[in-house]
Design an enzyme around this catalytic site. Structure first.
Site, PDB file in Angstrom:
ATOM      1  N   ASP A 250       0.842  -1.198   0.000  1.00 29.95           N
ATOM      2  CA  ASP A 250       0.000   0.000   0.000  1.00 29.95           C
ATOM      3  C   ASP A 250       0.876   1.245   0.000  1.00 29.95           C
ATOM      4  O   ASP A 250       1.896   1.289  -0.677  1.00 29.95           O
ATOM      5  CB  ASP A 250      -0.930  -0.048   1.223  1.00 29.95           C
ATOM      6  CG  ASP A 250      -2.274   0.590   0.985  1.00 29.95           C
ATOM      7  OD1 ASP A 250      -2.318   1.827   0.847  1.00 29.95           O
ATOM      8  OD2 ASP A 250      -3.286  -0.129   0.935  1.00 29.95           O
TER       9      ASP A 250
ATOM     10  N   HIS B 208      -3.463   6.102   3.466  1.00 28.66           N
ATOM     11  CA  HIS B 208      -4.234   4.923   3.064  1.00 28.66           C
ATOM     12  C   HIS B 208      -3.674   3.632   3.673  1.00 28.66           C
ATOM     13  O   HIS B 208      -4.418   2.804   4.199  1.00 28.66           O
ATOM     14  CB  HIS B 208      -4.273   4.826   1.541  1.00 28.66           C
ATOM     15  CG  HIS B 208      -5.256   3.832   1.026  1.00 28.66           C
ATOM     16  ND1 HIS B 208      -4.947   2.499   0.856  1.00 28.66           N
ATOM     17  CD2 HIS B 208      -6.547   3.957   0.646  1.00 28.66           C
ATOM     18  CE1 HIS B 208      -6.002   1.855   0.385  1.00 28.66           C
ATOM     19  NE2 HIS B 208      -6.987   2.720   0.256  1.00 28.66           N
TER      20      HIS B 208
ATOM     21  N   SER C 278     -11.141  -1.028   0.003  1.00 29.50           N
ATOM     22  CA  SER C 278      -9.810  -1.089   0.610  1.00 29.50           C
ATOM     23  C   SER C 278      -9.891  -1.404   2.089  1.00 29.50           C
ATOM     24  O   SER C 278      -8.938  -1.949   2.666  1.00 29.50           O
ATOM     25  CB  SER C 278      -9.080   0.243   0.446  1.00 29.50           C
ATOM     26  OG  SER C 278      -8.625   0.429  -0.852  1.00 29.50           O
TER      27      SER C 278
END
Length: 430
Positions: A183, A216, A375
Site C-alpha cells: 500500500d 491509506h 480497501s
C-alpha cells in the site's frame, strides 16, 4: 528476396536486413536496433514463459539478449534503492523470483513491442505500464473523529447479522502470521501500533519517501492488526510501499510489491504469509503475478474496487484463486446492504464491512476517523485469515474455503442488478 511486408517491418524497427523466422526466440544472435527510430520510448511490463524445467535457461537467454542489445543496467527491484535511480530510460527493472515468476519493466518503442518482442517464444505478457489514476477511487469520506470500540467482550459472536458490535476472536489473535500490507506505507508512530505483541514495520519501499504521506496504508494496517481496531491484533504487520503523494501508482509498482512478498516466501517457504492489496489494475501482468503468488502459498486478499462495476474487469480480483472482497454497510434500521459504489459480480468472494469504518489516521498518533471503500473491506478478511493461520496450517485454497464455510449466508440486501455471492465475513471465534 525479402517480401515487401517483411521489408516494411525491418524498416519500421530499423533492423539490419536479416530474415526473421516465426516464431522468434530471444537467443537469436542478431540484435534489433532501437537507436534509429523517432518513436517515443514507453514503459512496458513483460512476463516471461517459464516452468520448472526451463526457468533458468529462459531467464538467462532473455536477459542476456536485453543487456547485449539495449546496453542497459539490470537491477533486481527487491534489493534496489529506487532513490538511487536517476535515469529510468537506461534501466531494466527485474522483478523475477527464482522458480516462481520471471519478468521485468523497461522502455521500448511501440513498434518494437508489436513487431518483435511480443512475437518472441519466451514472452507470455507484454503490456504498457500505465499510471493508475485515482488508485483508491476517492474512497475517503471525511467524518467526525470516532471513539475506539470497547475492549474485547466474552459474549459469543452472533450467527446472524446485524452485529451487536461485540468482537470475539481466538486468544492467539494472529500471532506468528505475517500480513504484508502492499500500500502507501504505515504511520508507525500511531497508538494503534504501539504495545502490540506483533511487530509493525515498513520493510520495503518502491518510492523515494518511506513515510505514509496519504494515510491509506495506515488505514488498512490498523484494520489488519491495530491494537484496538484490528481483526488480528497480534499478527505481524509488514508494510510494502508502492505509492504515495509523489509516487504515482503504476501496474509496475503493484507487480513489484507482489513479487517482493513472493521473494520473502521463497526465502522462507514455511513462513505464514497473507498479502493484502487494496488497489486494482487492468494489466493482466498484475493478475499473472497474483496467480503465481497464490501458487507459491501466499494467502492473497484484494479489494474489489469502488466503481459500481463488474469486479471481473480488474486484476487481481479477476484471478479465481485470490480472495476478492467487496463492501457491505449497516443501514439505520440495522440491516446489512451492499454499498452503492462497490464493485460486484461472480469474481467477488465475499462481503466485509466497508462503509464508515473506524481506522487510524496520520494526522496525529491518536487520530481515529471514519472512512469507506473496499480497501477497508479487504483488511478485515486478511485479519480473519491471520486468525486461522495462527491456529493451524492452511493452504490458500483451504483458507478461502474456510472463510466461505463459516461466513453468514444470504444476509446482504440490495443486490438486485448486481448478482454477487451473498456471503458476509465472520471471523473465526474460540
Amino acid at each position: 528476396m525479402f517480401s515487401k511486408r517483411i521489408l516494411n517491418i525491418l524498416l519500421i524497427l530499423n533492423l539490419p536486413y536479416f530474415i526473421i523466422s516465426a516464431p522468434l526466440t530471444s537467443d537469436d544472435a542478431t540484435c534489433p536496433n532501437l537507436s534509429g527510430t523517432n518513436e517515443p520510448l514507453i514503459d512496458y511490463n513483460v512476463v516471461l514463459k517459464t516452468d520448472a524445467t526451463n526457468y533458468d535457461s529462459v531467464v538467462k537467454n532473455h536477459f542476456e539478449m536485453l543487456e547485449k542489445c539495449l546496453q542497459r543496467e539490470r537491477h533486481n527491484v527487491h534489493e534496489l534503492d529506487f532513490s538511487s535511480i536517476k535515469d529510468n530510460n537506461n534501466v531494466i527493472f527485474d522483478f523475477s523470483v527464482k522458480g516462481m515468476i520471471a519478468g521485468y519493466t523497461t522502455k521500448f518503442t511501440k513498434s518494437f513491442v508489436e513487431n518483435y518482442l511480443s512475437k518472441l517464444n519466451d514472452v507470455a505478457i507484454v503490456n504498457e505500464n500505465k499510471v493508475i489514476e485515482d488508485p483508491f477511487e476517492n474512497e475517503v469520506f471525511k467524518q467526525a473523529p470516532f471513539v475506539r470500540r470497547a475492549e474485547r467482550l466474552a459474549d459469543k459472536m452472533p450467527e446472524n447479522f446485524p452485529l451487536d458490535l461485540k468482537y470475539i476472536y481466538p486468544d492467539s489473535a494472529g500471532a506468528g502470521v505475517d500480513v504484508f500490507v502492499v500500500d502507501s506505507g504505515i504511520f508507525l508512530e500511531h497508538e494503534e501500533f504501539q504495545g502490540r505483541q506483533g511487530k509493525t514495520i515498513v520493510e520495503k519501499t518502491f518510492c523515494n519517501n518511506p513515510a505514509d504521506d496519504n494515510g491509506h496504508g495506515t488505514n488498512v494496517a490498523s484494520l489488519v492488526g491495530g491494537k484496538t481496531l484490528g481483526v488480528a491484533s497480534n499478527a505481524n504487520i509488514i508494510g510494502v510501499k508502492i505509492t504515495g503523494n509523489d509516487c504515482p501508482l503504476t501496474s509496475q509498482n503493484i507487480i513489484n510489491g507482489i513479487t517482493y512478498v513472493m521473494q520473502q516466501k521463497a526465502n522462507d517457504p514455511g513462513r505464514k504469509i497473507v498479502l493484502n492489496l487494496s488497489a486494482t489494475s487492468t494489466d493482466s501482468a498484475v493478475g499473472d503475478a497474483a496467480s503465481k503468488a497464490v501458487e507459491a502459498g501466499i494467502h492473497f486478499v484484494v479489494g474489489a474496487g469502488n466503481r459500481n462495476l463488474d469486479a471481473c474487469g480488474f486484476f487481481p480480483g479477476k484471478v479465481e484463486t485470490v480472495v476478492t472482497v467487496t463492501a457491505s454497510k449497516i443501514t439505520t434500521n440495522q440491516q446489512d446492504w451492499i454499498t452503492d459504489w462497490c464493485n460486484w459480480g461472480k469474481c467477488v468472494t465475499l462481503f466485509a464491512p466497508g462503509e464508515n469504518v473506524p481506522v487510524a489516521g496520520i494526522g496525529n498518533p491518536s487520530e481515529i476517523k471514519l472512512e469507506s471503500g473496499t480497501s477497508l473491506s479487504a483488511p478485515h478478511v486478511s485479519g480473519a485469515i491471520a486468525l486461522m493461520l495462527a491456529n493451524g496450517d492452511f493452504t490458500p485454497e483451504q483458507s478461502k474455503a474456510e472463510l466461505l464455510r463459516i461466513a453468514s449466508k444470504d444476509k446482504i440486501q440490495g443486490l438486485k442488478y448486481r448478482p454477487t455471492a451473498n456471503v458476509l465475513l465472520r471471523v473465526p471465534s474460540p
